[in-house]
Design an enzyme around this catalytic site. Structure first.
Site, short mmCIF file in Angstrom:
data_model
loop_
_atom_site.label_atom_id
_atom_site.label_comp_id
_atom_site.label_asym_id
_atom_site.label_seq_id
_atom_site.Cartn_x
_atom_site.Cartn_y
_atom_site.Cartn_z
CG PHE A 190 -1.91 1.16 1.18
CD1 PHE A 190 -3.10 1.03 0.47
CD2 PHE A 190 -1.64 2.37 1.80
CE1 PHE A 190 -4.01 2.08 0.40
CE2 PHE A 190 -2.54 3.43 1.74
CZ PHE A 190 -3.73 3.28 1.03
CG ASP B 65 5.63 3.50 1.56
OD1 ASP B 65 5.71 4.08 2.65
OD2 ASP B 65 4.59 3.47 0.87
CE LYS C 233 0.29 5.70 7.49
NZ LYS C 233 -1.12 6.00 7.45
N1 PLP Z 1 2.42 4.23 2.21
C1 PLP Z 1 2.12 3.49 3.29
C2 PLP Z 1 3.02 2.36 3.68
C3 PLP Z 1 0.97 3.77 4.04
O1 PLP Z 1 0.68 3.02 5.10
C4 PLP Z 1 0.16 4.85 3.65
C5 PLP Z 1 -1.07 5.15 4.39
O2 PLP Z 1 -1.60 4.37 5.15
C6 PLP Z 1 0.51 5.60 2.52
C7 PLP Z 1 1.65 5.26 1.83
C8 PLP Z 1 -0.35 6.75 2.06
O3 PLP Z 1 -0.28 7.80 2.96
P1 PLP Z 1 -1.39 8.96 2.88
O4 PLP Z 1 -2.68 8.35 3.29
O5 PLP Z 1 -0.88 9.99 3.87
O6 PLP Z 1 -1.40 9.46 1.50
#
Ligand code: PLP
Length: 423
Positions: A150, A235, A264
């Site tokens: 994700f 990520d 986050k």
């Molecule tokens: N990457 C990871 C691993 C995430 O857990 C998330 C959100 O949960 C995102 C990207 C996307 O972040 P955002 O919701 O701030 O766009």
């Protein structure tokens, strides 16, 4: 502290808010709140505790990993207030200090030679920027990502993400992406070619239900990238800044990416912020043309002041070590559920304070979350795996509150187990 609102008034207010969700924000969301019984208004949060409008307290083990510092960490709040009293958003013609302070701190705490940081406002934006930088640096067009991964829901990050439910209505997505099973090094080896700009993955998949790869996986992905001249983009938006018991999850396997995405917890639970940090040679295209990639609000002084205070709090309050210790304890205790309720609990796993309860049936997830809510504990589902509830307490949680949360989880799993055949 604000006064809590009397019960009758609180019910009326909640009804009004949910009705207006249905009218002005999202009707599906309003229906979900009603159906699940999530109708108490979030009103005032502090540390590991969330309070509803009637003053009822909940232990917050949710928040999608944002609240590593808990809610309104005093150092982060103070830093933001101080910055607010001087200037909130920058004019952007003149240099400003908060952005530099945070970028320097990130260069210090990220592994290896990661050095230059671009700031944005969310996780998905961090991923978009990282994907663009990989193309600009390598001159190549392809990317490899993983099933279940994700990375966000804007077009680039969605193209890298791994769940058809969120992808299919938006086809065609960006060209050039291929996806392989997470943890399968042979598949990765086969997918990375001389036209791969970057491999993007989470060191531990969060939304896929806290999936931890085999120990040799990340080091071998690093080798594959090096051999093929592709960049490794990690990520760490959910795993970064202490959540897994290391400052960054890639440190569990001593792997240094070429670009690292964060968000986050970087905002200290107070401000939204995203960022990606790159090795100096990789960042060169953006150094050569600083306007090649930009964001009006990215690197704003309020968010950066929050970020600086967040990083300092992690270091000075030893929150990474605390996350590791509390996580070990929590996982050890929750693991017993696998033996006690084998028909219901498929697995308990985690690293640090990123913990998954995987059930044998999807129906268990909603029931566990609402049963936990009745016991005044908040936990969340996983976006890319319908059988997993994630438990993500803040590192500032007291031992006593963590024990209370664990007891509530055990009791709630017993409730789910009683009805598992009917789910
Ligand atoms: N990457 C990871 C691993 C995430 O857990 C998330 C959100 O949960 C995102 C990207 C996307 O972040 P955002 O919701 O701030 O766009």
């Amino acid at each position: 502290m604000t006064e809590s609102v009397p019960a009758e008034e609180a019910d009326r207010l909640a009804e009004e808010v949910i009705k207006d969700y249905g009218r002005y924000v999202n009707d599906g969301m309003a229906r979900l709140y009603r159906f699940m019984g999530f109708t108490a208004l979030e009103w005032e949060n502090n540390g590991a505790v969330l309070k509803d409008v009637q003053g009822k307290e909940y232990i917050d083990c949710g928040g999608y990993g944002v609240f590593f510092h808990g809610h309104r960490h005093p150092r982060v709040v103070a830093a933001v207030k101080e910055q607010l009293d001087r200037f909130a958003l920058s004019n952007r013609l003149l240099p400003q200090k908060p952005v530099v302070d945070l970028a320097r701190l990130l260069a210090e705490i990220t592994p290896g030679s990661l050095q230059y940081t671009f700031f944005c406002n969310s996780g998905t934006e961090a991923v978009e920027g990282a994907l663009k930088l990989a193309r600009a640096y390598t001159g190549r067009k392809g990317y490899v990502s993983t099933h279940g991964g994700f990375h966000g829901k804007s077009y680039g990050s969605l193209s890298a993400s791994g769940r058809e439910l969120y992808r299919e209505p938006f086809y065609p997505l960006l060209a050039g992406f291929s996806r392989v099973p997470f943890g399968d090094i042979a598949a990765m080896e086969g997918a990375v070619t001389d036209d791969t700009a970057g491999v993007i993955l989470e060191p531990i998949q969060g939304e896929a239900g806290v999936r931890i790869p085999p120990d040799d996986y990340l080091p071998r992905v690093r080798e594959v990238c090096d051999r093929r001249g592709a960049l490794l983009i990690l990520d760490e938006i959910q795993t970064g800044l202490g959540r897994t018991g290391k400052m960054f999850a890639c440190e569990h396997w001593n792997v240094v990416p070429d670009i690292m995405c964060m968000a986050k917890a970087l905002g200290g639970g107070v401000m939204p912020i995203g960022a990606f940090t790159a090795k100096p040679e990789v960042f060169e295209p953006f150094n050569t043309n600083p306007f090649l990639h930009s964001s009006t609000f990215g690197g704003n002084p309020l968010a950066c002041a929050a970020g600086c205070a967040a990083v300092k709090a992690i270091r000075e309050e030893h929150l990474v070590e605390r996350a590791a210790a509390l996580g070990d304890r929590a996982i050890f205790k929750l693991k017993r559920l696998e033996q006690e309720y084998p028909e219901t609990v498929a697995a308990v796993r985690g690293k640090g304070l990123l913990i998954a309860l995987e059930f044998t049936k999807e129906g268990a997830v909603g029931l566990l979350i609402s049963t936990l809510l009745e016991r005044q504990v908040i936990a969340l589902h996983s976006m890319n795996q319908n059988r997993v509830v994630r438990i993500t307490p803040p590192a500032v949680i007291t031992d006593e509150l963590l024990e209370r949360a664990l007891t509530a989880i055990r009791e709630s799993v017993a409730v789910v187990n009683d009805v598992i055949d009917d789910l």
